[in-house]
Design a protein around this motif. Sequence first.
Motif, PDB file in Angstrom:
ATOM      1  N   ASN A 131       0.705  -1.128   0.048  1.00  0.00           N
ATOM      2  CA  ASN A 131      -0.054  -0.134  -0.021  1.00  0.00           C
ATOM      3  C   ASN A 131       0.790   1.266   0.159  1.00  0.00           C
ATOM      4  O   ASN A 131       0.470   2.369   0.087  1.00  0.00           O
ATOM      5  CB  ASN A 131      -1.013   0.109   1.109  1.00  0.00           C
ATOM      6  N   ARG A 166       3.156   7.016   4.574  1.00  0.00           N
ATOM      7  CA  ARG A 166       2.901   6.969   3.057  1.00  0.00           C
ATOM      8  C   ARG A 166       2.661   8.370   2.785  1.00  0.00           C
ATOM      9  O   ARG A 166       2.091   9.261   3.617  1.00  0.00           O
ATOM     10  CB  ARG A 166       1.357   6.254   3.053  1.00  0.00           C
ATOM     11  N   ASP A 194      -4.821   1.081  -4.290  1.00  0.00           N
ATOM     12  CA  ASP A 194      -4.498   0.781  -2.761  1.00  0.00           C
ATOM     13  C   ASP A 194      -5.787   0.464  -2.004  1.00  0.00           C
ATOM     14  O   ASP A 194      -6.732   0.826  -2.535  1.00  0.00           O
ATOM     15  CB  ASP A 194      -3.563   1.925  -2.156  1.00  0.00           C
ATOM     16  N   ASP A 195      -5.688  -0.054  -0.880  1.00  0.00           N
ATOM     17  CA  ASP A 195      -7.051  -0.429  -0.089  1.00  0.00           C
ATOM     18  C   ASP A 195      -7.341   0.719   0.793  1.00  0.00           C
ATOM     19  O   ASP A 195      -7.044   1.091   1.780  1.00  0.00           O
ATOM     20  CB  ASP A 195      -6.338  -1.259   1.020  1.00  0.00           C
ATOM     21  N   ARG A 233      -3.847  -8.108  -5.029  1.00  0.00           N
ATOM     22  CA  ARG A 233      -2.813  -7.572  -5.740  1.00  0.00           C
ATOM     23  C   ARG A 233      -1.692  -8.524  -6.352  1.00  0.00           C
ATOM     24  O   ARG A 233      -1.392  -8.443  -7.455  1.00  0.00           O
ATOM     25  CB  ARG A 233      -2.039  -6.580  -4.364  1.00  0.00           C
TER      26      ARG A 233
END
Length: 246
Positions: free
Chosen positions: A22, A50, A68-69, A179
């Motif tokens: 992520n 991030r 991404d989640d 993923r």
Amino acid sequence: MADENETQLTTEKVAYWYFRLNGYLQMENFIVHPEKGGGQRTDADLIGVRFPHRQERFYEEPDNVMQDDLQALELTDGWIDVVIVEVKTNAECTLNGPWTNKDAQNVQRVLAAIGCLDPGRLEEAAARIYDRGLFEDDNLRLRVRLVAIGASTSDGLKHSHPQVTQLTWHTVLGFIGDRLYGYRKPKNDSHQWDEQIALLKNVVIEAKSGHEFERERFIALSLERLGIRAQKPPPQIPSAKAASSG
């Protein structure tokens, strides 16, 4: 059951790969040392950051950006996201005492070590994290929060620290499986990755039925290798913040 001689997955490493996929840069097993010697004060399973413009894309296909989640992680567009992650195996999502005991001042020490805030604001940020599990600064567009991973979510934790992000292994493994399978061709050359992600890639292969990837089978096989009791999929709980791409 998995063969006893078969290399097993570990929850800390699976959590690490979830955050890495992520887009988080991470420190594993971060230790908070005492000022005057003696035993360590505590440790964080993972600390990650991030950045707001994170994208993993293919230059040959500039519009093909890996998703991404966003919803599970409650990611917010344009913000720096710093996470302090607590990992449990078969227990529900829980915070250890060092992250809830204000007198110990461990959160202040971790924030100082990370360096994401001016030293003069450490007490303010730590107070919010101790009380609710989250500190946000609109001007810096910075969020620092606690994240708990476990076998199930906890109503008690939601009540005591409502802004702690809770993730179940079902959610974590579902994302990893999607993923690895969805981008299996571009990520095929990954010999430099560690043994744990190689094991997860092998589970993806085991979870295929013909040309179809069976997501729930991948989750069940991974849970078995982690030594986690079978789980029901978590209920869909609306996020406290609307998730958007980051």
